[in-house]
Design a protein around this motif. Structure first.
Motif, PDB file in Angstrom:
ATOM      1  N   LYS A  49      24.313  18.921 -15.364  1.00 12.97           N
ATOM      2  CA  LYS A  49      25.456  18.033 -15.215  1.00 12.97           C
ATOM      3  C   LYS A  49      26.716  18.732 -15.708  1.00 12.97           C
ATOM      4  O   LYS A  49      26.678  19.586 -16.577  1.00 12.97           O
ATOM      5  CB  LYS A  49      25.245  16.736 -15.983  1.00 12.97           C
ATOM      6  N   ALA A  50      27.856  18.334 -15.150  1.00 10.99           N
ATOM      7  CA  ALA A  50      29.124  18.891 -15.598  1.00 10.99           C
ATOM      8  C   ALA A  50      29.754  18.028 -16.678  1.00 10.99           C
ATOM      9  O   ALA A  50      30.377  18.539 -17.602  1.00 10.99           O
ATOM     10  CB  ALA A  50      30.082  19.024 -14.421  1.00 10.99           C
ATOM     11  N   PHE A  51      29.576  16.717 -16.564  1.00 16.94           N
ATOM     12  CA  PHE A  51      30.143  15.813 -17.557  1.00 16.94           C
ATOM     13  C   PHE A  51      29.437  14.467 -17.480  1.00 16.94           C
ATOM     14  O   PHE A  51      28.775  14.137 -16.488  1.00 16.94           O
ATOM     15  CB  PHE A  51      31.651  15.643 -17.351  1.00 16.94           C
ATOM     16  N   ALA A  52      29.557  13.721 -18.558  1.00 15.55           N
ATOM     17  CA  ALA A  52      28.975  12.379 -18.633  1.00 15.55           C
ATOM     18  C   ALA A  52      30.034  11.415 -19.149  1.00 15.55           C
ATOM     19  O   ALA A  52      30.827  11.762 -20.022  1.00 15.55           O
ATOM     20  CB  ALA A  52      27.758  12.364 -19.552  1.00 15.55           C
ATOM     21  N   VAL A  53      30.048  10.210 -18.584  1.00 10.18           N
ATOM     22  CA  VAL A  53      30.976   9.186 -19.049  1.00 10.18           C
ATOM     23  C   VAL A  53      30.195   7.902 -19.330  1.00 10.18           C
ATOM     24  O   VAL A  53      29.239   7.571 -18.622  1.00 10.18           O
ATOM     25  CB  VAL A  53      32.095   8.908 -18.027  1.00 10.18           C
ATOM     26  N   ARG A  54      30.599   7.217 -20.375  1.00 12.37           N
ATOM     27  CA  ARG A  54      29.952   5.949 -20.711  1.00 12.37           C
ATOM     28  C   ARG A  54      30.520   4.851 -19.826  1.00 12.37           C
ATOM     29  O   ARG A  54      31.732   4.707 -19.705  1.00 12.37           O
ATOM     30  CB  ARG A  54      30.167   5.612 -22.184  1.00 12.37           C
ATOM     31  N   ALA A  55      29.635   4.094 -19.214  1.00 13.36           N
ATOM     32  CA  ALA A  55      30.064   3.014 -18.321  1.00 13.36           C
ATOM     33  C   ALA A  55      29.034   1.903 -18.366  1.00 13.36           C
ATOM     34  O   ALA A  55      27.879   2.110 -18.014  1.00 13.36           O
ATOM     35  CB  ALA A  55      30.224   3.521 -16.896  1.00 13.36           C
ATOM     36  N   GLU A  56      29.446   0.735 -18.812  1.00 15.44           N
ATOM     37  CA  GLU A  56      28.576  -0.440 -18.803  1.00 15.44           C
ATOM     38  C   GLU A  56      28.964  -1.323 -17.634  1.00 15.44           C
ATOM     39  O   GLU A  56      30.100  -1.780 -17.545  1.00 15.44           O
ATOM     40  CB  GLU A  56      28.695  -1.197 -20.125  1.00 15.44           C
ATOM     41  N   PHE A  57      28.006  -1.554 -16.754  1.00 13.21           N
ATOM     42  CA  PHE A  57      28.272  -2.353 -15.572  1.00 13.21           C
ATOM     43  C   PHE A  57      27.915  -3.817 -15.808  1.00 13.21           C
ATOM     44  O   PHE A  57      27.132  -4.144 -16.688  1.00 13.21           O
ATOM     45  CB  PHE A  57      27.495  -1.801 -14.385  1.00 13.21           C
ATOM     46  N   GLY A  58      28.488  -4.680 -14.991  1.00 16.50           N
ATOM     47  CA  GLY A  58      28.214  -6.111 -15.089  1.00 16.50           C
ATOM     48  C   GLY A  58      29.387  -6.923 -15.593  1.00 16.50           C
ATOM     49  O   GLY A  58      29.291  -8.135 -15.729  1.00 16.50           O
ATOM     50  N   HIS A  60      33.779  -7.638 -15.292  1.00 16.44           N
ATOM     51  CA  HIS A  60      34.964  -7.432 -14.471  1.00 16.44           C
ATOM     52  C   HIS A  60      35.744  -6.240 -15.004  1.00 16.44           C
ATOM     53  O   HIS A  60      35.919  -6.087 -16.214  1.00 16.44           O
ATOM     54  CB  HIS A  60      35.839  -8.687 -14.481  1.00 16.44           C
ATOM     55  N   GLY A  61      36.191  -5.390 -14.106  1.00  7.98           N
ATOM     56  CA  GLY A  61      36.935  -4.209 -14.500  1.00  7.98           C
ATOM     57  C   GLY A  61      36.082  -2.995 -14.793  1.00  7.98           C
ATOM     58  O   GLY A  61      36.622  -1.922 -15.106  1.00  7.98           O
ATOM     59  N   ASP A  62      34.745  -3.125 -14.680  1.00  6.62           N
ATOM     60  CA  ASP A  62      33.880  -1.999 -15.033  1.00  6.62           C
ATOM     61  C   ASP A  62      34.084  -0.803 -14.109  1.00  6.62           C
ATOM     62  O   ASP A  62      34.090   0.348 -14.559  1.00  6.62           O
ATOM     63  CB  ASP A  62      32.402  -2.418 -15.071  1.00  6.62           C
ATOM     64  N   ALA A  63      34.279  -1.039 -12.821  1.00 10.28           N
ATOM     65  CA  ALA A  63      34.457   0.061 -11.881  1.00 10.28           C
ATOM     66  C   ALA A  63      35.769   0.796 -12.132  1.00 10.28           C
ATOM     67  O   ALA A  63      35.819   2.026 -12.106  1.00 10.28           O
ATOM     68  CB  ALA A  63      34.401  -0.452 -10.449  1.00 10.28           C
ATOM     69  N   ALA A  64      36.830   0.045 -12.377  1.00 10.63           N
ATOM     70  CA  ALA A  64      38.125   0.676 -12.646  1.00 10.63           C
ATOM     71  C   ALA A  64      38.053   1.533 -13.909  1.00 10.63           C
ATOM     72  O   ALA A  64      38.603   2.647 -13.949  1.00 10.63           O
ATOM     73  CB  ALA A  64      39.209  -0.389 -12.783  1.00 10.63           C
ATOM     74  N   ALA A  65      37.351   1.036 -14.922  1.00 12.22           N
ATOM     75  CA  ALA A  65      37.208   1.800 -16.163  1.00 12.22           C
ATOM     76  C   ALA A  65      36.412   3.075 -15.932  1.00 12.22           C
ATOM     77  O   ALA A  65      36.727   4.140 -16.487  1.00 12.22           O
ATOM     78  CB  ALA A  65      36.541   0.938 -17.230  1.00 12.22           C
ATOM     79  N   LEU A  66      35.368   2.982 -15.115  1.00 15.15           N
ATOM     80  CA  LEU A  66      34.579   4.172 -14.794  1.00 15.15           C
ATOM     81  C   LEU A  66      35.447   5.237 -14.150  1.00 15.15           C
ATOM     82  O   LEU A  66      35.424   6.408 -14.544  1.00 15.15           O
ATOM     83  CB  LEU A  66      33.430   3.793 -13.867  1.00 15.15           C
ATOM     84  N   ARG A 109      27.575  -6.398  -7.464  1.00 19.27           N
ATOM     85  CA  ARG A 109      29.032  -6.370  -7.659  1.00 19.27           C
ATOM     86  C   ARG A 109      29.510  -4.999  -8.128  1.00 19.27           C
ATOM     87  O   ARG A 109      30.521  -4.476  -7.632  1.00 19.27           O
ATOM     88  CB  ARG A 109      29.478  -7.443  -8.655  1.00 19.27           C
ATOM     89  N   ALA A 110      28.797  -4.387  -9.058  1.00 20.80           N
ATOM     90  CA  ALA A 110      29.237  -3.084  -9.571  1.00 20.80           C
ATOM     91  C   ALA A 110      29.290  -2.023  -8.477  1.00 20.80           C
ATOM     92  O   ALA A 110      30.317  -1.347  -8.317  1.00 20.80           O
ATOM     93  CB  ALA A 110      28.350  -2.643 -10.733  1.00 20.80           C
ATOM     94  N   PRO A 111      28.222  -1.815  -7.679  1.00 21.54           N
ATOM     95  CA  PRO A 111      28.332  -0.828  -6.600  1.00 21.54           C
ATOM     96  C   PRO A 111      29.452  -1.136  -5.615  1.00 21.54           C
ATOM     97  O   PRO A 111      30.126  -0.217  -5.129  1.00 21.54           O
ATOM     98  CB  PRO A 111      26.957  -0.897  -5.914  1.00 21.54           C
ATOM     99  N   PHE A 112      29.648  -2.418  -5.329  1.00 19.82           N
ATOM    100  CA  PHE A 112      30.707  -2.816  -4.401  1.00 19.82           C
ATOM    101  C   PHE A 112      32.060  -2.304  -4.877  1.00 19.82           C
ATOM    102  O   PHE A 112      32.817  -1.657  -4.130  1.00 19.82           O
ATOM    103  CB  PHE A 112      30.725  -4.342  -4.272  1.00 19.82           C
ATOM    104  N   PHE A 113      32.366  -2.559  -6.152  1.00 20.96           N
ATOM    105  CA  PHE A 113      33.677  -2.175  -6.657  1.00 20.96           C
ATOM    106  C   PHE A 113      33.743  -0.711  -7.068  1.00 20.96           C
ATOM    107  O   PHE A 113      34.830  -0.118  -7.055  1.00 20.96           O
ATOM    108  CB  PHE A 113      34.096  -3.119  -7.783  1.00 20.96           C
ATOM    109  N   VAL A 114      32.609  -0.092  -7.407  1.00 23.38           N
ATOM    110  CA  VAL A 114      32.603   1.355  -7.615  1.00 23.38           C
ATOM    111  C   VAL A 114      33.046   2.053  -6.334  1.00 23.38           C
ATOM    112  O   VAL A 114      33.861   2.979  -6.352  1.00 23.38           O
ATOM    113  CB  VAL A 114      31.212   1.848  -8.062  1.00 23.38           C
ATOM    114  N   VAL A 115      32.538   1.583  -5.205  1.00 22.93           N
ATOM    115  CA  VAL A 115      32.931   2.167  -3.926  1.00 22.93           C
ATOM    116  C   VAL A 115      34.385   1.836  -3.612  1.00 22.93           C
ATOM    117  O   VAL A 115      35.173   2.717  -3.242  1.00 22.93           O
ATOM    118  CB  VAL A 115      32.004   1.690  -2.796  1.00 22.93           C
ATOM    119  N   ARG A 116      34.753   0.570  -3.737  1.00 19.27           N
ATOM    120  CA  ARG A 116      36.123   0.202  -3.378  1.00 19.27           C
ATOM    121  C   ARG A 116      37.151   0.984  -4.186  1.00 19.27           C
ATOM    122  O   ARG A 116      38.127   1.500  -3.641  1.00 19.27           O
ATOM    123  CB  ARG A 116      36.354  -1.300  -3.564  1.00 19.27           C
TER     124      ARG A 116
END
Length: 241
Positions: A49-58, A60-66, A109-116
């Motif tokens: 891996k090149a990098f890792a980021v902490r992301a908790e899904f579930g 509102h706003g989780d995708a934008a934070a990722l 919901r998370a995959p939906f907004f991760v993509v969007r």
């Protein structure tokens, strides 16, 4: 290397299927960013891996934070693998409304907004690969909510493929069956009877391994799969035939 120069994001890439996917894409030459929810130590152990980021899904706003965290490491992305998910759920009678909301929030919901949120970063000719489940096509009332989320994810895949086709972006689902991961460890590992039963469900006569799924994802991420889109690729070893 077939993915040299490509940048990939694998959600839930610190363990299990996600880890195997991240490591395979890295071996194929991609620069891979992974997300993890809690186990930073496990994320640090992912090879290549090149990098890792902490992301908790579930939430509102989780995708934008990722993506905000992702942007600190890379200016664009070529491959998005939506793997992070809640792996199981209760049956109809035992499922609470909170449980229902949580599994749909993380798995749909998370995959939906991760993509969007990611589309402005995803380059033309890119790849989106959603990790679904064989449970979306095989009746398993004991995990009805989980199965329903994966059916929704497959519908999301179908519609995305149509919408993003003009940009040369392919969108596909990969549907594993029973795989020997930590999620299944409590009932599968060390239980010869359970393992034999799980193996018997697949036409190929064994329990799946994370690498079995990772290899399918690697194909879909490569230029070899340039003419495949809007499909659910069965990776159950022939379960339920």
């Amino acid at each position: 290397m077939v993915l040299a120069g490509k940048i990939a994001l694998v959600t839930g890439g610190s363990r299990g299927i996600g880890r195997a996917i991240a490591e395979r894409l890295a071996r194929d030459g991609a620069t891979v960013g992974i997300t993890y929810a809690r186990d930073e130590a496990a994320a640090a152990e992912v090879e290549g891996k090149a990098f890792a980021v902490r992301a908790e899904f579930g939430r509102h706003g989780d995708a934008a934070a990722l993506w905000e965290a992702f942007d600190a490491h890379a200016g664009h992305v070529d491959i998005i693998v939506n793997n992070a998910a809640i792996g199981r759920s209760s049956d109809l009678a035992g499922l609470t409304e909170d449980d229902f909301d949580e599994v749909f929030a993380v798995n749909v919901r998370a995959p939906f907004f991760v993509v969007r949120e990611g589309l402005k970063r995803l380059r033309d000719g890119g790849r989106i690969i959603n990790i679904s489940s064989g449970a979306a096509r095989i009746a398993m009332p004991e995990i009805i909510a989980y199965s329903s989320t994966k059916g929704a994810l497959d519908t999301f895949t179908l519609n995305l493929a149509k919408e993003l086709g003009p940009r040369g972006i392919t969108v596909n689902s990969v549907a594993p069956g029973i795989v020997d991961t930590d999620v299944n460890a409590n009932w599968l590992r060390g239980n010869a009877e359970a393992e034999a039963h799980a193996a018997s469900l697949a036409a190929l006569g064994r329990v799946g391994q994370p690498e079995d799924i990772a290899d399918v994802v690697a194909f879909l991420a490569s230029d070899n799969a340039r003419w495949v889109t809007g499909r659910v690729v069965d990776a159950t070893g022939g379960a339920g035939l």
